[in-house]
Design an enzyme around this catalytic site. Structure first.
Site, PDB file in Angstrom:
ATOM      1  N   ALA A  27       0.820  -1.214   0.000  1.00  0.00           N
ATOM      2  CA  ALA A  27       0.000   0.000   0.000  1.00  0.00           C
ATOM      3  C   ALA A  27       0.851   1.260   0.000  1.00  0.00           C
ATOM      4  O   ALA A  27       2.005   1.249   0.420  1.00  0.00           O
ATOM      5  CB  ALA A  27      -0.912  -0.001   1.228  1.00  0.00           C
ATOM      6  N   SER A  82      -2.054  -2.588  -5.455  1.00  0.00           N
ATOM      7  CA  SER A  82      -2.900  -2.597  -4.263  1.00  0.00           C
ATOM      8  C   SER A  82      -4.135  -1.716  -4.414  1.00  0.00           C
ATOM      9  O   SER A  82      -4.080  -0.635  -5.012  1.00  0.00           O
ATOM     10  CB  SER A  82      -2.089  -2.117  -3.059  1.00  0.00           C
ATOM     11  OG  SER A  82      -2.902  -1.965  -1.918  1.00  0.00           O
ATOM     12  N   GLN A  91      -4.950  -6.197  -6.710  1.00  0.00           N
ATOM     13  CA  GLN A  91      -5.286  -6.716  -5.385  1.00  0.00           C
ATOM     14  C   GLN A  91      -6.514  -5.990  -4.864  1.00  0.00           C
ATOM     15  O   GLN A  91      -6.544  -4.752  -4.782  1.00  0.00           O
ATOM     16  CB  GLN A  91      -4.120  -6.535  -4.415  1.00  0.00           C
ATOM     17  CG  GLN A  91      -4.410  -6.976  -2.982  1.00  0.00           C
ATOM     18  CD  GLN A  91      -4.959  -5.852  -2.122  1.00  0.00           C
ATOM     19  OE1 GLN A  91      -4.591  -4.686  -2.298  1.00  0.00           O
ATOM     20  NE2 GLN A  91      -5.839  -6.174  -1.197  1.00  0.00           N
ATOM     21  N   TYR A 126      -9.491  -5.333  -1.939  1.00  0.00           N
ATOM     22  CA  TYR A 126     -10.188  -5.425  -0.668  1.00  0.00           C
ATOM     23  C   TYR A 126     -11.669  -5.235  -0.959  1.00  0.00           C
ATOM     24  O   TYR A 126     -12.053  -4.294  -1.669  1.00  0.00           O
ATOM     25  CB  TYR A 126      -9.732  -4.335   0.302  1.00  0.00           C
ATOM     26  CG  TYR A 126      -8.382  -4.559   0.929  1.00  0.00           C
ATOM     27  CD1 TYR A 126      -8.144  -5.661   1.740  1.00  0.00           C
ATOM     28  CD2 TYR A 126      -7.350  -3.634   0.752  1.00  0.00           C
ATOM     29  CE1 TYR A 126      -6.900  -5.854   2.338  1.00  0.00           C
ATOM     30  CE2 TYR A 126      -6.113  -3.819   1.343  1.00  0.00           C
ATOM     31  CZ  TYR A 126      -5.897  -4.935   2.133  1.00  0.00           C
ATOM     32  OH  TYR A 126      -4.683  -5.122   2.723  1.00  0.00           O
ATOM     33  N   THR A 135      -7.778 -10.212  -1.134  1.00  0.00           N
ATOM     34  CA  THR A 135      -7.161 -10.409   0.178  1.00  0.00           C
ATOM     35  C   THR A 135      -8.254 -10.764   1.180  1.00  0.00           C
ATOM     36  O   THR A 135      -9.215 -10.008   1.358  1.00  0.00           O
ATOM     37  CB  THR A 135      -6.411  -9.145   0.625  1.00  0.00           C
ATOM     38  OG1 THR A 135      -5.318  -8.916  -0.275  1.00  0.00           O
ATOM     39  CG2 THR A 135      -5.869  -9.303   2.035  1.00  0.00           C
ATOM     40  N   LYS A 147      -5.668 -14.407  -1.582  1.00  0.00           N
ATOM     41  CA  LYS A 147      -4.451 -14.123  -0.799  1.00  0.00           C
ATOM     42  C   LYS A 147      -4.785 -14.024   0.684  1.00  0.00           C
ATOM     43  O   LYS A 147      -5.766 -13.373   1.065  1.00  0.00           O
ATOM     44  CB  LYS A 147      -3.828 -12.812  -1.276  1.00  0.00           C
ATOM     45  CG  LYS A 147      -2.574 -12.385  -0.534  1.00  0.00           C
ATOM     46  CD  LYS A 147      -2.029 -11.086  -1.104  1.00  0.00           C
ATOM     47  CE  LYS A 147      -0.746 -10.649  -0.418  1.00  0.00           C
ATOM     48  NZ  LYS A 147      -0.986 -10.229   0.977  1.00  0.00           N
ATOM     49  N   HIS A 165      -0.093 -11.851   5.672  1.00  0.00           N
ATOM     50  CA  HIS A 165      -0.111 -10.388   5.534  1.00  0.00           C
ATOM     51  C   HIS A 165       1.175  -9.761   6.078  1.00  0.00           C
ATOM     52  O   HIS A 165       1.179  -8.660   6.627  1.00  0.00           O
ATOM     53  CB  HIS A 165      -1.326  -9.800   6.257  1.00  0.00           C
ATOM     54  CG  HIS A 165      -1.933  -8.619   5.572  1.00  0.00           C
ATOM     55  ND1 HIS A 165      -3.136  -8.674   4.897  1.00  0.00           N
ATOM     56  CD2 HIS A 165      -1.525  -7.331   5.448  1.00  0.00           C
ATOM     57  CE1 HIS A 165      -3.437  -7.478   4.403  1.00  0.00           C
ATOM     58  NE2 HIS A 165      -2.466  -6.649   4.733  1.00  0.00           N
TER      59      HIS A 165
END
Length: 364
Positions: free
Chosen positions: A77, A104, A125, A127, A153, A228, A252
């Protein structure tokens, strides 16, 4: 700079303490943060001899994407904390190295801008946000921009308690934003008991993620989905049953649940559970070429590196990231030769043994 640890020391010197604390730190007592690294020292190499290793081939593929070596760039990030060109510099360096970068959700550069800086294979990636409309919009932007895979993730339903960040009052500088969090780009100021990033996570991230969300992301994206944050065989099997094409064994970077199992220790169980139905990758604590060949011997298709990329970025921008990746390439090549492996396919399980002994701290 002759190894990645040299870059770490120089990066710490250049980055402000609160920002360094965010990059370097882990959750709570940082037990898992250290264990990720230490676990590699308990895996020893049973090298082969009398093999003609005058030529070696580091090339492989990940979900059909050719890469020049089994080392990918992990999603990290807010890369502009390390360098003003941030994710774009990393993207160019990854492309120059012939490998794949994962961008990210929490980047300080927008998805389209990152892949435009260095067109080619790249994964996004993701969220999952509580607002699924905003989640869908991010996925659609990734598809339209040319990303070729989505990495969900799953180990961050809530943000781990990162005490370095709380003590140092970490938040983003005013001139930086979370570029992909449309409408919530600005990270709030830290409070007495939470960093700015912890407050940002609480307002956006969905703690109700389930395996069905893998199916949903695959359906709306039409792309392979890589999951992930898995450290258990049963979780890996559930992910594959719901459509995952790949698994990243990861805790993580020790930043979520402290005292959780090191990623490399979890890898064999996940490989066994997946049983060839999906590709398995691993991250966490990888700092040496020997770490890479150990991971592949234990069943990983490739590894991902995160913090070392940020160290290189902080020291010398794009050139620093390229140097970090090249150092790893050279170390992997030498380790393969000394282990009697001419290609990544020859990095098999008989090359490694595990135990409770240690043979150093990896920093010499």
């Amino acid at each position: 700079m002759i190894n990645l640890f040299d870059y770490e020391r120089e990066a710490e010197r250049r980055i402000p303490p609160a920002h360094w604390g965010y990059i370097a730190g882990g959750a709570n007592d940082e037990v898992t943060l250290g264990a990720n690294r230490d676990a590699f020292d308990r895996i020893l190499i049973r090298y082969r001899t009398m093999v003609d290793v005058s030529t070696r081939d580091l090339r492989t593929t990940v979900l059909g994407v050719p890469v020049s070596m089994p080392v990918l760039v992990a999603p990290t990030a807010m890369q502009k904390l390390a360098h003003n060109e941030g994710e774009c510099a990393t993207a160019r360096a990854a492309r120059a190295a012939g490998t794949l970068m994962v961008t990210s959700t929490t980047a300080t550069t927008g998805l389209h801008e990152v892949i435009s800086a260095s067109p080619g294979p790249m994964w996004f990636q993701l969220y999952l946000y509580q607002d699924r409309g905003k989640t869908r919009a991010m996925v659609e932007e990734a598809v339209q921009s040319g990303y070729s895979g989505v990495v969900i993730t799953v180990d961050a339903p809530m943000l781990g308690r990162r005490e370095r960040d709380i003590r140092l009052g970490f938040t983003l500088p005013k001139h930086l934003t979370i570029a992909n969090a449309k409408g919530m780009e600005v990270v709030p100021e830290a409070s007495d008991d939470a960093s700015g990033l912890m407050l940002h996570f609480r307002s956006l991230h969905d703690p109700a993620l389930t395996p069905k969300d893998i199916e949903w992301v695959r359906e709306i994206s039409g792309l392979p989905v890589i999951v992930k944050g898995i450290v258990r065989g049963d979780d890996a099997a559930r992910a594959v049953e719901h459509g995952a094409s790949g698994i990243v064994v990861s805790n993580h970077g020790g930043r979520q649940l402290d005292t959780s199992i090191p990623s490399i220790m979890a890898l064999p169980e996940v490989v066994d559970a997946v049983a060839g139905r999906a590709e398995v990758l691993v991250d966490g604590g990888i700092r040496r070429g020997t770490d890479v060949i150990k991971a592949l011997a234990l069943g990983a298709r490739a590894v991902l590196v995160g913090r070392p990329v940020l160290w290189g970025l902080a020291v010398d921008g794009e050139a620093g990231v390229r140097s970090v990746l090249e150092l790893l390439r050279q170390e992997v090549d030498l380790a393969m030769a000394l282990a009697g492996a001419r290609s990544v396919s020859e990095l098999t399980s008989d090359l490694v043994v595990t135990g409770d002994w240690g043979i150093g701290n990896g920093e010499a």
